[in-house]
Motif scaffolding. Structure first.
Motif, PDB file in Angstrom:
ATOM      1  N   ARG A 174      56.703  34.710  78.368  1.00 52.84           N
ATOM      2  CA  ARG A 174      55.940  32.496  79.159  1.00 52.84           C
ATOM      3  C   ARG A 174      54.455  33.165  79.212  1.00 52.84           C
ATOM      4  NH1 ARG A 174      61.819  31.850  82.376  1.00 52.84           N
ATOM      5  NH2 ARG A 174      62.984  30.818  80.690  1.00 52.84           N
ATOM      6  N   SER A 222      52.676  32.733  76.471  1.00 49.03           N
ATOM      7  CA  SER A 222      52.349  31.300  76.176  1.00 49.03           C
ATOM      8  C   SER A 222      51.923  30.512  76.600  1.00 49.03           C
ATOM      9  CB  SER A 222      54.433  30.874  76.295  1.00 49.03           C
ATOM     10  OG  SER A 222      53.392  29.396  75.357  1.00 49.03           O
ATOM     11  N   ALA A 223      51.846  30.661  78.017  1.00 48.04           N
ATOM     12  CA  ALA A 223      50.862  30.043  79.194  1.00 48.04           C
ATOM     13  C   ALA A 223      49.482  29.883  79.130  1.00 48.04           C
ATOM     14  CB  ALA A 223      50.927  30.062  80.381  1.00 48.04           C
ATOM     15  N   ARG A 270      48.237  28.350  75.409  1.00 47.97           N
ATOM     16  CA  ARG A 270      48.322  27.159  75.905  1.00 47.97           C
ATOM     17  C   ARG A 270      47.045  26.581  76.539  1.00 47.97           C
ATOM     18  NH1 ARG A 270      52.124  23.374  79.754  1.00 47.97           N
ATOM     19  NH2 ARG A 270      51.441  21.435  79.069  1.00 47.97           N
ATOM     20  N   SER A 318      52.146  22.636  84.396  1.00 50.75           N
ATOM     21  CA  SER A 318      52.553  22.355  83.623  1.00 50.75           C
ATOM     22  C   SER A 318      53.325  21.278  82.903  1.00 50.75           C
ATOM     23  CB  SER A 318      54.222  23.129  83.692  1.00 50.75           C
ATOM     24  OG  SER A 318      54.497  23.933  84.734  1.00 50.75           O
ATOM     25  N   ASN A 319      52.915  20.423  83.497  1.00 50.66           N
ATOM     26  CA  ASN A 319      53.393  18.719  82.424  1.00 50.66           C
ATOM     27  C   ASN A 319      51.746  18.713  81.978  1.00 50.66           C
ATOM     28  OD1 ASN A 319      52.671  17.946  85.098  1.00 50.66           O
ATOM     29  ND2 ASN A 319      54.277  16.290  84.872  1.00 50.66           N
ATOM     30  N   ILE A 354      50.689  27.427  87.048  1.00 51.62           N
ATOM     31  CA  ILE A 354      51.819  26.284  86.206  1.00 51.62           C
ATOM     32  C   ILE A 354      53.437  27.857  87.349  1.00 51.62           C
ATOM     33  CG2 ILE A 354      52.720  27.239  84.159  1.00 51.62           C
ATOM     34  CD1 ILE A 354      49.973  26.682  83.000  1.00 51.62           C
ATOM     35  N   THR A 379      56.709  27.147  86.151  1.00 54.43           N
ATOM     36  CA  THR A 379      58.346  27.004  85.704  1.00 54.43           C
ATOM     37  C   THR A 379      57.915  27.761  84.356  1.00 54.43           C
ATOM     38  OG1 THR A 379      59.039  24.559  86.473  1.00 54.43           O
ATOM     39  CG2 THR A 379      60.029  25.233  84.321  1.00 54.43           C
ATOM     40  N   ASP A 380      57.159  27.407  83.651  1.00 60.58           N
ATOM     41  CA  ASP A 380      56.379  27.576  82.280  1.00 60.58           C
ATOM     42  C   ASP A 380      56.804  29.264  82.262  1.00 60.58           C
ATOM     43  OD1 ASP A 380      57.167  24.981  81.228  1.00 60.58           O
ATOM     44  OD2 ASP A 380      55.075  24.837  80.738  1.00 60.58           O
ATOM     45  N   ILE A 381      56.609  30.133  83.077  1.00 60.63           N
ATOM     46  CA  ILE A 381      56.369  31.130  83.753  1.00 60.63           C
ATOM     47  C   ILE A 381      58.279  31.763  83.975  1.00 60.63           C
ATOM     48  CG2 ILE A 381      55.162  33.066  84.241  1.00 60.63           C
ATOM     49  CD1 ILE A 381      52.627  31.421  84.740  1.00 60.63           C
ATOM     50  N   THR A 408      63.615  27.541  85.268  1.00 58.71           N
ATOM     51  CA  THR A 408      63.374  26.359  86.219  1.00 58.71           C
ATOM     52  C   THR A 408      64.165  26.933  87.525  1.00 58.71           C
ATOM     53  OG1 THR A 408      64.447  24.683  84.646  1.00 58.71           O
ATOM     54  CG2 THR A 408      65.205  24.515  86.709  1.00 58.71           C
TER      55      THR A 408
END
Length: 237
Positions: free
Chosen positions: A16, A19-20, A23, A212-213, A228, A230-232, A235
């Motif tokens: 994660r 990925s972050a 991004r 995140s959004n 960031i 939740t993306d790491i 939830t």
């Protein structure tokens, strides 16, 4: 003694995080910026210390917390990880300001002189000055913390003249929107505030906006730090 983390658990957090960062790099590239200009703050509020350790083992060093007592407990548990940089990003109650002043490296949510004054007085003399961001209620939401745009100059002047505080820039949490144009409009407004403040205080270097959004819109509009969670870490419960 910290419980041994399973390989599967470590990989999940590592993937994660990877990925972050990818991004962020992609968004920076699209904005014709270097990803080195942008700091990832991993928001670990409500998550256990083991999650932070997993991120730390993958190279993450900056973490954000919003709940004072929970954060202080985790900071104590992880005191041997001396190179972690702790950011407080939640609303600050007067009766908790001493804990914030004593335990954190950064505070991103200073929105009034009263709190800045308490943090300056309560910062331990043996610690480096507290890095401070002014939180701006850029969308003028009644239920949200943050000062108005008009209040920035007075607050910035007080912080800049405080011996135990270092003014670093601005932070905001714009109103949630699925409309990219609305996202961009809020970020552009904050960037304008930042540029105006930097003209007066050339040493400031941090514009904390984007979660995140809306990472892409924030980076495209000049953000130097994205928050960031939740993306790491997944939830929150």
């Amino acid at each position: 003694m910290t419980p041994q983390l399973t390989d599967k658990y470590m990989v999940t957090i590592a993937e994660r995080l990877t990925s972050a960062y990818a991004r962020i790099a992609n968004a920076a590239n699209n904005a014709k910026r270097s990803s080195n200009e942008i700091t990832l703050l991993a928001v670990s509020k409500t998550k256990p210390s083991d999650d932070i350790i997993a991120a730390y083992e993958h190279g993450q060093r900056q973490f954000g917390e919003s709940y004072v007592q929970e954060a202080v407990d985790k900071i104590a548990q992880l005191h041997t990880f001396s190179d972690i940089i702790w950011h407080f990003i939640g609303p600050i109650q007067s009766n908790k300001s001493a804990l914030v002043a004593a335990n954190f490296d950064w505070v991103q949510s200073v929105d009034r002189v009263k709190i800045a004054k308490r943090l300056n007085t309560q910062r331990p003399a043996d610690k480096a000055p507290l890095n401070v961001l002014i939180q701006v209620n850029i969308s003028a939401e009644e239920a949200k913390s943050g000062c108005s745009i008009e209040q920035i100059p007075e607050l910035a002047e007080f912080i800049d003249h405080s011996e135990q505080l270092t003014l670093r820039g601005l932070m905001a949490i714009p109103a949630k929107s699925d409309n990219p144009n609305e996202q961009t409009q809020s970020f552009e407004q904050l960037q304008t505030c930042f540029d105006k403040l930097k003209a007066q205080y050339p040493h400031i270097d941090t514009l904390s906006m984007g979660m995140s959004n809306d990472v892409e819109a924030a980076i495209n509009t000049g953000s130097t730090m994205v928050r960031i969670g939740t993306d790491i870490f997944g939830t929150r419960t």
